[in-house]
Scaffold this active site. Structure first.
Site, PDB file in Angstrom:
ATOM      1  N   LYS A  84      -6.712 -13.001 -48.466  1.00 33.62           N
ATOM      2  CA  LYS A  84      -6.677 -13.577 -47.141  1.00 33.62           C
ATOM      3  C   LYS A  84      -7.855 -13.157 -46.154  1.00 33.62           C
ATOM      4  O   LYS A  84      -8.391 -12.234 -46.556  1.00 33.62           O
ATOM      5  CB  LYS A  84      -5.499 -12.742 -46.273  1.00 33.62           C
ATOM      6  N   PRO A 135      -4.152  -6.681 -55.316  1.00 36.86           N
ATOM      7  CA  PRO A 135      -3.093  -7.250 -56.420  1.00 36.86           C
ATOM      8  C   PRO A 135      -1.870  -7.694 -55.756  1.00 36.86           C
ATOM      9  O   PRO A 135      -1.596  -7.382 -54.608  1.00 36.86           O
ATOM     10  CB  PRO A 135      -2.955  -5.792 -56.807  1.00 36.86           C
ATOM     11  N   ASP A 312     -26.352  -0.179 -24.917  1.00 29.17           N
ATOM     12  CA  ASP A 312     -25.282   0.449 -24.572  1.00 29.17           C
ATOM     13  C   ASP A 312     -25.101   1.862 -25.164  1.00 29.17           C
ATOM     14  O   ASP A 312     -24.968   2.780 -24.611  1.00 29.17           O
ATOM     15  CB  ASP A 312     -24.110  -0.244 -24.498  1.00 29.17           C
ATOM     16  N   ALA A 317     -25.486   5.438 -19.459  1.00 27.60           N
ATOM     17  CA  ALA A 317     -25.060   4.384 -18.618  1.00 27.60           C
ATOM     18  C   ALA A 317     -24.206   3.383 -19.395  1.00 27.60           C
ATOM     19  O   ALA A 317     -24.166   3.443 -20.593  1.00 27.60           O
ATOM     20  CB  ALA A 317     -26.395   3.661 -17.987  1.00 27.60           C
ATOM     21  N   GLY A 364     -23.178   3.112 -14.138  1.00 32.32           N
ATOM     22  CA  GLY A 364     -23.795   4.581 -14.383  1.00 32.32           C
ATOM     23  C   GLY A 364     -25.014   4.660 -14.433  1.00 32.32           C
ATOM     24  O   GLY A 364     -25.553   5.608 -15.133  1.00 32.32           O
ATOM     25  N   HIS A 817     -13.267  -1.445 -17.780  1.00 25.81           N
ATOM     26  CA  HIS A 817     -12.258   0.114 -17.804  1.00 25.81           C
ATOM     27  C   HIS A 817     -11.878  -0.152 -19.356  1.00 25.81           C
ATOM     28  O   HIS A 817     -11.430  -1.143 -19.833  1.00 25.81           O
ATOM     29  CB  HIS A 817     -11.535   0.097 -16.828  1.00 25.81           C
ATOM     30  N   ALA A 839       9.006  -7.169  -5.257  1.00 26.75           N
ATOM     31  CA  ALA A 839       9.609  -5.998  -4.700  1.00 26.75           C
ATOM     32  C   ALA A 839       9.556  -5.812  -3.213  1.00 26.75           C
ATOM     33  O   ALA A 839      10.232  -4.644  -2.865  1.00 26.75           O
ATOM     34  CB  ALA A 839       9.103  -4.734  -5.710  1.00 26.75           C
ATOM     35  N   VAL A 841       6.442  -5.536  -1.730  1.00 27.12           N
ATOM     36  CA  VAL A 841       5.050  -4.946  -1.290  1.00 27.12           C
ATOM     37  C   VAL A 841       4.292  -6.212  -0.724  1.00 27.12           C
ATOM     38  O   VAL A 841       4.461  -7.461  -1.273  1.00 27.12           O
ATOM     39  CB  VAL A 841       4.360  -4.440  -2.519  1.00 27.12           C
ATOM     40  N   PRO A 844      -1.621 -10.281  -1.467  1.00 27.80           N
ATOM     41  CA  PRO A 844      -2.355 -11.446  -0.994  1.00 27.80           C
ATOM     42  C   PRO A 844      -2.423 -12.502  -2.044  1.00 27.80           C
ATOM     43  O   PRO A 844      -2.056 -12.148  -3.376  1.00 27.80           O
ATOM     44  CB  PRO A 844      -3.789 -10.731  -0.733  1.00 27.80           C
TER      45      PRO A 844
END
EC number: 2.3.3.8
Length: 1178
Positions: A84, A135, A312, A317, A364, A817, A839, A841, A844
């Site tokens: 596979k 196997p 990176d 940073a 950073g 994040h 709910a 709230v 926008p």
């Protein structure tokens, strides 16, 4: 991202090696009731083969990989097999990517037909390059089970169902579950069986599975797995009474990459040749290769993505790049993890998701060099293909907390200049929006670039909504700049394009010195209301209620040497008119107790620094907050210690990359200690007029422009630190300001949740309006929705979850994040926004519309009398450090020194304007470096070579010459290298080595006056002066100095002209006619040739050439060259361990003054000499 998927091959290797080794997580390790079969796993790896190579090369690579697999795994030829692809592909069986019960020859053919070829799986196209062969295990279907372990905030959960395999169905609905709280032991085997294995009738299998689950969970914890799924898990009973075998046929796993410093060696060991093949190896092969975290199927890392990933990994940073559509029209270069998602959302919301070329972010505080490399990579990708409508580059970002915008922009500007012609050719338009430390200078530089680059560059600052440049760039109307949006602050940076859209920065004035701290209310707007001071601010000495961890009386301990953050906190205290500084002391375990100097306003003050937290808490019993700057490796232990002190009520963990299990353990400990834990991976939080954590809020100019020096009415909670600064800006421009704000951190398991802080705000009477900025990934927003629905939160809430673009990408994209990844439809931003809206709230339609909505809700509260307007207080004066004021260009002072040859202030050292990296790239050599530092310009290659020849020729002339003699004597006196070198150098003058300048001056002066060689020689004789550069003690016309021949022959071949050399040779012909050794010596040859070089190389004017000859440049060549020899003599004496030198008596003429006088009287001029031997015999 912390939780990263690994290949099935690697996951099975980890289980195979550690299943029986990992320490038990149960109270007592049960007796094994199952047998672990021998590990047989063969990998066919073609990950380094590109589809762009020829068919013959690809076929050869496939055959080589198959041959290698057969050589390393001889069992392949003697058993039935399963094959596979091993590339994080789900449901391979249903996609026809599973070969069962086949011989090795059939497996090889099956792989040949698929290897390095594109395959479509569930609408995603990718190239198959890695295969797993193992196997084939014959078994009845009724022994196929499903087991999964996954992590949650409060612990781990084990899921089990007795119906496994390809038709497992809805696991969430049918699986039995066992929760294991964090740091709690796994229940005993009988309780595991009761909780998970009730549907299994075979006692043997039940017992085997119970002990297997114990082992599996122990490995899960020991190796820092975050997800582990086996389907099917097969139990094979034997007829001879032996223990049943438990075989994991198909496996999916994720590891916590941030725990690599803790578990990386274990991961590597399981992948070593010694473990996998039983080979006798040593060194790195015995240790094993580091764990690989492959990209999702269809997201094969390009060369450019791999390059940025490598950058990176080498920096503190953050640099991220994902190519979504290499031919796309819209490219982004965004600063900040949260902001990068906001920009992608805005592009997708306008219908340009298919044209979005890349996702990425830099944050950073990367260096100028790092941002240059990052920008250059993106520009190179962007300018490879044409687009009929041209291309758009969005250089965006939120309001930085500590990243110097001007510094990062220097790297971007450098890359833009380098790609000037390509940008013009591809019709690129650039839109810039950025703010933060030194943003005025950064945007000014970018604006000036636009005036000279020949590319349209539009520049905006913090007066513009963070993503408002997106509709401008794409020619769409902005949804965030109209409809009730009231900006109550002055505008700062004007749009650089004439006739800009009304309401955009084209109408705004510039005040770069004040950075927008003055308020200017539009004529149509009502006076800006400000709530009454908070109860804590009025009664600073009263005990703080539970909902208010930060007050005007809060005192903090800063853990770690972070003077910049501490100074920022003290400056905030000062402009808020606090009575005492918020920072009580610092703790730095790597140094003894001492004091550190800081500023309180404009006055210097001392802050104590302790080596232990114990001492700090003892000395400052009123400090109840700790700001922990410890690294990701040590933050767990340091925070755990903090939680042991009852006086500590709040801990903020700043570090990124904290292992998830460490964080979850700290959450439990904090809950037990009733301590508020903020972070990890957070910038902190702020309570205007009272207290701020570390670098929260950024520089003082941003704090002033967002009016964080006094409380408002809006309290927010966000994951992103950079976006929390953006919220400060939005709130200040649409309401009366921020009451409190917390960035909980971007990891999957923040120490406190959205709901924790919103419930605090609900209970705080000073807070009137709540603001939530969530994001894709996790389910914490649903808890907020439920709290609103249940009436636990009654104050109005405005909320938005960023990451709505995620569903528009065809492959999985990990945003900035660690927790910003949806693992199910329920975790998408769209689903959470819908749930919050349902709910009650205020949600926008887009993030760009949030400021207008926030302003509308706020205005309704004012009209209802729930917010009482108050006059705006006078803006405070902002103290500013002298160094920062200089960088901003606000002050000037005369310099004590002027240097024009070298600049070490930037990210890269400059030699006369040439970057040190270019010095090595162009291989200019020592001669080239000398030309830059001595002459402030690049000399032609032949000139640089001549300089190097001079240094080689003058390096040494034996130990007998005065300079070498002095260096040797000084070295043998036990002095150091510098002293010995100086001793030798001090002998250089007209008599030794210093004739280069004199010879150059004499010969060139005579030549310039038009004196013939004979006239020159005669004039020197009449003046009773020696001709410097003529004469040698040993060499003569018949015994020439080869050094002179080498350099004069080189000059005649390479110099454009040598008139002064020709003149000196003519003088030599006259002097040698008188005496054979009055030849042109090496000093004279170098001197006259250097004059020829200066005058005729084309690099200097005549005035410059004469000045360099006059100021001692030529003698500098001798000093530099001979220093090589002096150092050699010093090292030689030290190596030979030579003792103190004393000159022998028989080499000194000792003359008695009396004897000399007597001899002179007795003999008319006879020389009287007394030898050392005669003196010794008296």
């Amino acid at each position: 991202m912390s939780a990263k998927a690994v290949r099935e091959y690697d996951g099975k290797l980890l289980l195979a090696h550690y299943l029986q080794q990992s320490p038990t997580m149960a109270a007592e390790k049960p007796k094994a009731a199952f047998e672990q079969p021998a590990t047989r796993l063969a990998q066919v790896d073609l990950s380094n083969v590109s589809t762009s190579e020829s068919a013959d090369k690809i076929d050869a690579a496939v055959e080589a990989a198959l041959t290698r697999a057969e050589r390393l795994n001889p069992w392949l030829t003697s058993t039935k097999l399963v094959a596979k692809p091993d590339q994080l592909i789900k449901r391979r069986g249903k996609s026809g990517l599973l070969l069962l019960n086949a011989e090795w020859e059939a497996v090889k053919q099956w792989i040949r037909e698929r290897a390095v070829k594109e395959t479509n799986v569930a609408g995603i196209t990718g190239v198959l390059k890695t295969f797993l062969v193992e196997p084939f295990v014959p078994h009845p279907q009724d022994v196929e089970y499903y087991v999964c372990i996954q992590s949650h905030r409060d612990g781990d959960e084990i899921l089990f169902t007795h119906e496994g395999g390809i038709e497992v169905g809805d696991v969430d609905a049918k699986a039995l579950r066992l929760a294991v709280p964090i740091d709690q032991p796994l229940p005993a085997s009988d309780r595991i069986a009761a909780a998970l294995l009730g549907d299994i009738t075979s006692a043997t299998q039940r017992e085997a599975l119970a002990t297997f689950v114990e082992r599996l969970y122990s490995v899960y914890v020991d190796l820092n797995f975050t997800y582990l799924e086996i389907n099917p898990l097969v139990v094979l009973e034997t007829e001879d009474g032996a223990l049943p075998q438990v075989v994991y046929l198909d496996l999916a796993a994720k590891l916590d990459q941030t725990a690599e410093f803790e578990s990386g060696d274990k991961w590597a060991k399981a992948r070593s040749d010694a473990v996998v093949y039983g080979a006798a190896v040593s060194g790195a092969a015995a240790t094993g290769p580091a764990m690989e975290f492959p990209a999702p199927f269809g997201r094969e890392l390009s060369k450019e993505e791999a390059y940025i990933q490598d950058l990176d990994a080498k920096t503190g940073a953050s640099l991220k790049l994902t190519i979504l559509n290499k031919d796309g029209r819209v490219w982004t270069m965004v600063a900040g993890g949260g902001a990068s998602v906001v920009y992608s959302d805005a592009i997708a919301a306008l219908g340009y998701a298919s044209e979005l070329a890349n996702y990425g972010e830099y944050s950073g505080a990367p260096s100028e060099a790092q941002t240059y490399e990052y920008a250059k990579t993106i520009l190179d990708l962007m300018t490879r293909t044409q687009h009929p409508e041209g291309k758009v580059l969005i250089i965006g970002g939120g309001i930085a907390n500590f990243t110097n915008v001007a510094t990062t922009f220097k790297g971007i500007i450098r890359a833009l200049r380098e790609y000037k012609q390509a940008l013009i050719a591809h019709g690129v338009r650039v839109f810039v929006r950025r703010a933060g430390p030194n943003w005025q200078e950064g945007l000014r530089a970018m604006r000036e670039l636009g005036e000279t680059l020949g590319v349209e560059i539009r520049v905006f600052g913090p007066e513009t909504h963070v993503s408002a440049i997106v509709p401008l760039a794409l020619g769409k109307a902005s949804t965030g700049l109209g409809g009730g949006f009231k900006d109550v602050l002055s505008k700062q940076i004007p749009d650089t394009a004439p006739g800009s859209i009304p309401g955009t920065p084209g109408e705004m004035e510039v005040d770069p010195l004040r950075s927008g701290t003055d308020s200017a209310t539009p004529a149509a707007a009502a006076p800006v209301p400000v709530p009454a001071p908070s109860r804590d601010a009025e009664k600073a000495d009263s005990p703080a209620p539970w909902y208010s961890p930060f007050t005007a009386n809060t005192r903090a301990i800063v853990y770690g040497m972070q003077p910049r953050a501490v100074q920022g906190m003290l400056d905030f205290d000062f402009i808020c008119k606090r009575r005492v500084p918020s920072v009580a002391c610092m703790v730095y375990p790597f140094g003894g107790n001492h004091v550190q100097k800081f500023y309180w306003g404009t006055q210097e003050t001392l802050l104590p620094v302790f080596a232990s937290l114990k001492e700090a808490t003892r000395r400052f019993a009123d400090a109840d907050v700790v700001v922990n700057f410890a690294s990701c490796r040590s933050v767990f232990e340091s925070t755990r210690e903090m939680l042991q002190y009852p006086q500590i009520r709040t801990v903020a963990i700043i570090a990124e990359g904290v292992p998830e299990r460490h964080t979850r353990r700290l959450i439990r400990l904090a809950q037990e200690a009733e301590v508020t834990l903020i972070g990890p991976a957070t910038v902190g939080g702020i309570k205007p007029g009272c207290f701020k954590i570390g670098n929260t809020g950024g520089m003082m100019d941003n704090i002033a422009s967002s009016k964080l020096y006094r409380p408002g009415s809006v309290a927010y909670v966000s994951k992103s630190g950079g976006m929390s600064n953006e919220l400060n800006n939005i709130v200040a421009r649409t309401t009366d300001g921020v009451y409190e704000g917390v960035a909980i951190g971007g990891d999957r398991y923040p120490g406190t949740t959205f709901l924790d802080h919103l419930l605090r705000y609900e209970a705080d009477p000073g807070c009137k309006l709540l603001l939530l900025l969530g994001e894709v990934g996790g389910v914490e927003e649903y808890k907020v929705a439920e709290a609103v629905r249940a009436g636990r939160i009654t104050k109005p809430v405005v909320a938005w979850c960023i990451g709505t673009c995620a569903g528009m990408f065809r492959t999985e994209v990990q945003f900035g994040h660690a927790g910003a990844l949806a693992n199910s439809d329920r975790e998408t931003a769209d689903a959470k926004n819908a749930a919050l809206r349902a709910a009650g709230v205020h949600v926008p339609d887009t993030f760009e519309a949030m400021p207008a909505l926030l302003n509308r809700v706020y205005s309704e509260l004012v009209q209802a009398g729930r917010i009482v307007p108050r006059p705006e207080p006078e803006a405070p004066k902002i103290p500013i450090d002298y160094a920062w004021a200089v960088e901003l260009g606000l002050v000037r002072k005369p310099a004590a020194f002027v240097s024009t040859i070298c600049d070490d202030r930037g990210q890269e050292l400059l030699y006369a304007g040439m970057r040190i990296s270019d010095v090595f790239r162009d291989d200019i050599g020592i001669g080239g470096v000398l030309s830059l530092l001595w002459f402030k310009r690049r000399l032609p290659p032949y000139a640089c070579k001549f300089v190097e020849m001079v240094l080689m020729l003058t390096a040494d002339h034996g130990p007998a010459v005065s300079g070498a003699h002095n260096a040797i004597v000084t070295a043998r006196a036990g002095k150091d290298l510098v002293s010995s070198l100086c001793s030798g150098l001090l002998t250089i003058g007209d008599r030794f080595g210093g004739a280069l300048d004199g010879a150059a001056d004499l010969f060139s002066g005579a030549y310039d006056k038009g004196l013939s060689p004979r006239e020159f020689v005669d004039s020197m004789r009449r003046q009773n002066k020696l001709i410097l550069g003529i004469g040698h003690k040993i060499k003569s016309r018949t015994n020439p100095d080869l050094r002179v021949s080498i350099i004069t022959d080189y000059a005649r071949e390479h110099f454009p002209a040598t008139p002064i050399l020709d003149y000196a040779r003519a003088v030599e012909a006259i002097t040698t006619a008188k005496k054979d050794n009055l030849i042109l010596n090496v000093d004279g040859a170098i001197g006259v040739l250097f004059v020829d070089l200066l005058r005729h190389s084309g690099a200097f004017s005549r005035e410059e050439a004469d000045e360099y000859a006059r100021i001692g440049t030529l003698n500098g060549l001798f000093v530099l060259g001979r220093s090589i020899g002096f150092i050699g003599h010093y090292l030689d004496q030290k190596r030979l361990k030579q003792g103190l030198y004393r000159h022998p008596w028989d080499d000194i003429s000792y003359l008695n003054p009396a004897a000399i006088q007597a001899g002179m009287s007795a003999t008319q001029g006879d020389r009287v000499q007394v030898g050392a031997a005669k003196i010794a015999s008296k």
